[in-house]
Scaffold this motif. Structure first.
Motif, PDB file in Angstrom:
ATOM      1  N   SER A  71      -9.226   5.966   4.740  1.00 32.20           N
ATOM      2  CA  SER A  71     -10.519   5.937   4.060  1.00 32.20           C
ATOM      3  C   SER A  71     -10.985   7.334   3.666  1.00 32.20           C
ATOM      4  CB  SER A  71     -11.572   5.287   4.976  1.00 32.20           C
ATOM      5  OG  SER A  71     -11.263   3.938   5.209  1.00 32.20           O
ATOM      6  N   GLN A  72     -11.563   7.434   2.488  1.00 34.39           N
ATOM      7  CA  GLN A  72     -12.061   8.688   1.947  1.00 34.39           C
ATOM      8  C   GLN A  72     -13.575   8.592   1.726  1.00 34.39           C
ATOM      9  OE1 GLN A  72      -9.916  11.400   1.431  1.00 34.39           O
ATOM     10  NE2 GLN A  72      -8.576   9.984   2.577  1.00 34.39           N
ATOM     11  N   PRO A  73     -14.295   9.714   1.763  1.00 28.48           N
ATOM     12  CA  PRO A  73     -15.738   9.660   1.470  1.00 28.48           C
ATOM     13  C   PRO A  73     -16.035   8.981   0.134  1.00 28.48           C
ATOM     14  CG  PRO A  73     -15.176  11.782   2.420  1.00 28.48           C
ATOM     15  CD  PRO A  73     -13.865  11.048   2.201  1.00 28.48           C
ATOM     16  N   SER A  74     -15.124   9.102  -0.827  1.00 27.73           N
ATOM     17  CA  SER A  74     -15.331   8.461  -2.133  1.00 27.73           C
ATOM     18  C   SER A  74     -15.242   6.936  -2.058  1.00 27.73           C
ATOM     19  CB  SER A  74     -14.316   8.983  -3.152  1.00 27.73           C
ATOM     20  OG  SER A  74     -12.994   8.719  -2.715  1.00 27.73           O
ATOM     21  N   ASP A  75     -14.782   6.398  -0.928  1.00 29.17           N
ATOM     22  CA  ASP A  75     -14.759   4.945  -0.734  1.00 29.17           C
ATOM     23  C   ASP A  75     -16.123   4.416  -0.299  1.00 29.17           C
ATOM     24  OD1 ASP A  75     -11.476   5.216   0.788  1.00 29.17           O
ATOM     25  OD2 ASP A  75     -11.988   4.741  -1.310  1.00 29.17           O
ATOM     26  N   SER A  76     -17.055   5.296   0.008  1.00 30.95           N
ATOM     27  CA  SER A  76     -18.393   4.879   0.427  1.00 30.95           C
ATOM     28  C   SER A  76     -19.074   4.137  -0.725  1.00 30.95           C
ATOM     29  CB  SER A  76     -19.230   6.092   0.838  1.00 30.95           C
ATOM     30  OG  SER A  76     -18.646   6.749   1.941  1.00 30.95           O
ATOM     31  N   ALA A  77     -19.370   2.864  -0.505  1.00 33.73           N
ATOM     32  CA  ALA A  77     -19.890   1.993  -1.555  1.00 33.73           C
ATOM     33  C   ALA A  77     -20.213   0.649  -0.918  1.00 33.73           C
ATOM     34  CB  ALA A  77     -18.871   1.804  -2.680  1.00 33.73           C
ATOM     35  N   TYR A 105     -19.101  -3.242  -0.915  1.00 25.91           N
ATOM     36  CA  TYR A 105     -17.944  -4.056  -1.271  1.00 25.91           C
ATOM     37  C   TYR A 105     -18.375  -5.517  -1.322  1.00 25.91           C
ATOM     38  CZ  TYR A 105     -15.188   0.095  -0.903  1.00 25.91           C
ATOM     39  OH  TYR A 105     -14.677   1.362  -1.124  1.00 25.91           O
ATOM     40  N   LEU A 106     -18.158  -6.131  -2.480  1.00 23.99           N
ATOM     41  CA  LEU A 106     -18.572  -7.509  -2.737  1.00 23.99           C
ATOM     42  C   LEU A 106     -17.362  -8.420  -2.720  1.00 23.99           C
ATOM     43  CD1 LEU A 106     -20.891  -6.669  -5.744  1.00 23.99           C
ATOM     44  CD2 LEU A 106     -21.694  -7.551  -3.562  1.00 23.99           C
ATOM     45  N   CYS A 107     -17.446  -9.468  -1.919  1.00 23.79           N
ATOM     46  CA  CYS A 107     -16.429 -10.514  -1.908  1.00 23.79           C
ATOM     47  C   CYS A 107     -16.874 -11.590  -2.898  1.00 23.79           C
ATOM     48  CB  CYS A 107     -16.323 -11.088  -0.498  1.00 23.79           C
ATOM     49  SG  CYS A 107     -15.244 -12.515  -0.329  1.00 23.79           S
ATOM     50  N   ALA A 108     -15.965 -12.070  -3.724  1.00 22.83           N
ATOM     51  CA  ALA A 108     -16.309 -13.102  -4.710  1.00 22.83           C
ATOM     52  C   ALA A 108     -15.256 -14.195  -4.692  1.00 22.83           C
ATOM     53  CB  ALA A 108     -16.418 -12.496  -6.107  1.00 22.83           C
ATOM     54  N   VAL A 109     -15.717 -15.423  -4.805  1.00 25.02           N
ATOM     55  CA  VAL A 109     -14.850 -16.595  -4.792  1.00 25.02           C
ATOM     56  C   VAL A 109     -15.091 -17.377  -6.079  1.00 25.02           C
ATOM     57  CG1 VAL A 109     -14.350 -18.740  -3.575  1.00 25.02           C
ATOM     58  CG2 VAL A 109     -14.917 -16.674  -2.277  1.00 25.02           C
ATOM     59  N   ASN A 110     -14.014 -17.749  -6.746  1.00 21.43           N
ATOM     60  CA  ASN A 110     -14.168 -18.481  -7.994  1.00 21.43           C
ATOM     61  C   ASN A 110     -14.439 -19.948  -7.726  1.00 21.43           C
ATOM     62  OD1 ASN A 110     -12.918 -20.133 -10.426  1.00 21.43           O
ATOM     63  ND2 ASN A 110     -13.687 -18.163 -11.145  1.00 21.43           N
ATOM     64  N   GLN A 111     -15.463 -20.454  -8.386  1.00 15.02           N
ATOM     65  CA  GLN A 111     -15.837 -21.851  -8.226  1.00 15.02           C
ATOM     66  C   GLN A 111     -15.555 -22.628  -9.514  1.00 15.02           C
ATOM     67  OE1 GLN A 111     -19.980 -22.344  -7.298  1.00 15.02           O
ATOM     68  NE2 GLN A 111     -19.957 -24.526  -7.665  1.00 15.02           N
ATOM     69  N   ALA A 112     -14.728 -23.634  -9.421  1.00 11.74           N
ATOM     70  CA  ALA A 112     -14.466 -24.561 -10.539  1.00 11.74           C
ATOM     71  C   ALA A 112     -13.938 -23.852 -11.775  1.00 11.74           C
ATOM     72  CB  ALA A 112     -15.742 -25.341 -10.874  1.00 11.74           C
ATOM     73  N   TYR A 117     -14.754  -6.640  -5.139  1.00  8.75           N
ATOM     74  CA  TYR A 117     -15.340  -5.678  -6.071  1.00  8.75           C
ATOM     75  C   TYR A 117     -15.953  -4.538  -5.275  1.00  8.75           C
ATOM     76  CZ  TYR A 117     -15.060  -9.042  -9.960  1.00  8.75           C
ATOM     77  OH  TYR A 117     -14.625  -9.896 -10.949  1.00  8.75           O
ATOM     78  N   ARG A 118     -15.918  -3.357  -5.836  1.00 12.52           N
ATOM     79  CA  ARG A 118     -16.579  -2.189  -5.275  1.00 12.52           C
ATOM     80  C   ARG A 118     -17.759  -1.837  -6.176  1.00 12.52           C
ATOM     81  NH1 ARG A 118     -12.639   2.633  -4.910  1.00 12.52           N
ATOM     82  NH2 ARG A 118     -12.851   2.537  -7.193  1.00 12.52           N
ATOM     83  N   GLN A 119     -18.903  -1.577  -5.569  1.00 16.64           N
ATOM     84  CA  GLN A 119     -20.097  -1.247  -6.349  1.00 16.64           C
ATOM     85  C   GLN A 119     -20.749   0.002  -5.781  1.00 16.64           C
ATOM     86  OE1 GLN A 119     -23.230  -4.267  -6.614  1.00 16.64           O
ATOM     87  NE2 GLN A 119     -23.808  -3.513  -8.654  1.00 16.64           N
ATOM     88  N   TYR A 120     -20.727   1.061  -6.558  1.00 15.88           N
ATOM     89  CA  TYR A 120     -21.439   2.269  -6.193  1.00 15.88           C
ATOM     90  C   TYR A 120     -22.916   2.089  -6.528  1.00 15.88           C
ATOM     91  CZ  TYR A 120     -16.878   4.565  -5.763  1.00 15.88           C
ATOM     92  OH  TYR A 120     -15.613   4.906  -5.390  1.00 15.88           O
ATOM     93  N   SER A 121     -23.760   2.804  -5.812  1.00 14.34           N
ATOM     94  CA  SER A 121     -25.200   2.684  -5.992  1.00 14.34           C
ATOM     95  C   SER A 121     -25.601   2.943  -7.444  1.00 14.34           C
ATOM     96  CB  SER A 121     -25.928   3.667  -5.065  1.00 14.34           C
ATOM     97  OG  SER A 121     -27.318   3.541  -5.216  1.00 14.34           O
ATOM     98  N   GLY A 122     -26.321   2.011  -8.038  1.00 17.55           N
ATOM     99  CA  GLY A 122     -26.791   2.162  -9.410  1.00 17.55           C
ATOM    100  C   GLY A 122     -25.760   1.830 -10.473  1.00 17.55           C
ATOM    101  N   LYS A 123     -24.580   1.403 -10.048  1.00 21.61           N
ATOM    102  CA  LYS A 123     -23.512   1.076 -11.001  1.00 21.61           C
ATOM    103  C   LYS A 123     -23.190  -0.410 -10.955  1.00 21.61           C
ATOM    104  CE  LYS A 123     -22.855   5.398 -12.167  1.00 21.61           C
ATOM    105  NZ  LYS A 123     -23.245   5.883 -13.527  1.00 21.61           N
TER     106      LYS A 123
END
Lengths: 110, 113
Positions: A79-85, A87-94, A36-42
């Motif tokens: 990479s672009q300046p708009s990629d600045s954010a 980045y969250l890695c997530a793993v599905n459990q059960a 996931y990508r998360q911009y500040s405040g979003k």
């Protein structure tokens, strides 16, 4: 305690370079993996999902999964300046919960 | 296709009060999961609702409760608010449980004073 680990960064890359983001997870039974990508405040925005070993490419993004090493990575090409954010890695459990890492902050300088 | 929506956007409450947050799932999705995200942390799983039943719960106390309605929308209720409950509350919708992609709404920012 099932965990997902990421380097918090910041990871700084120049515009046009490849950014490499890494994630390890502790639950060997995990079946699905997400970036996931998360911009500040979003809120987090899903950018990649991967379910089997190997590489999965989508535009400038490539996700890599190695279940034997319990390792997931995300490569961002050109990479672009708009990629600045964050980045969250997530793993599905059960089949229900997503377990998230704390996120890696990426800064792309122009 | 309508995305995930949440209300309200922001909320300020006093310690000890109760709060209800609302979420409408994305069109075609029948599962809603709730997460709490503190500043600088990844989201933490609260619980998931699938076919109007709780389908998994994280390490949160019973004062966090929820509902899912026949149209798949959902509510998160928090009783006896504590200062540490201040966070971004995220709702995510998905299809047939949570093993596939989960899509987040914009979140509700809760501040407890």
């Amino acid at each position: 305690q099932k965990e997902v680990e990421q380097n918090s960064g910041p990871l700084s890359v120049p515009e046009g370079a490849i950014a490499s983001l890494n994630c390890t997870y502790s639950d060997r039974g995990s079946q699905s993996f997400f970036w996931y990508r998360q911009y500040s405040g979003k809120s987090p925005e899903l950018i990649m999902s991967i379910y089997s070993n190997g590489d999965k490419e989508d535009g400038r993004f490539t996700a890599q999964l190695n279940k034997a090493s319990q390792y997931v990575s995300l490569l961002i090409r050109d990479s672009q300046p708009s990629d600045s954010a964050t980045y969250l890695c997530a793993v599905n459990q059960a089949g229900t919960a997503l377990i998230f890492g704390k996120g890696t902050t990426l800064s792309v300088s122009s | 296709e309508t995305g995930v929506t949440q209300s309200p956007t922001h909320l300020i409450k006093t310690r000890g009060q109760q709060v209800t947050l609302r979420c409408s799932s994305q069109s075609g999705h029948n599962t809603v999961s709730w997460y709490q995200q503190a500043l600088g942390q990844g989201p933490q799983f609260i619980f998931q609702y699938y076919r109007e039943e709780e389908n998994g719960r994280g390490n949160f106390p019973p004062r966090f409760s929820g509902l899912q309605f026949p149209n798949y929308s959902s509510e998160l209720n928090v009783n006896a608010l504590e200062l540490d409950d201040s966070a971004l509350y995220l709702c995510a919708s998905s299809f047939e449980g949570g093993k596939y992609e989960q899509y987040f709404g914009p979140g509700t920012r809760l501040t407890v004073t």
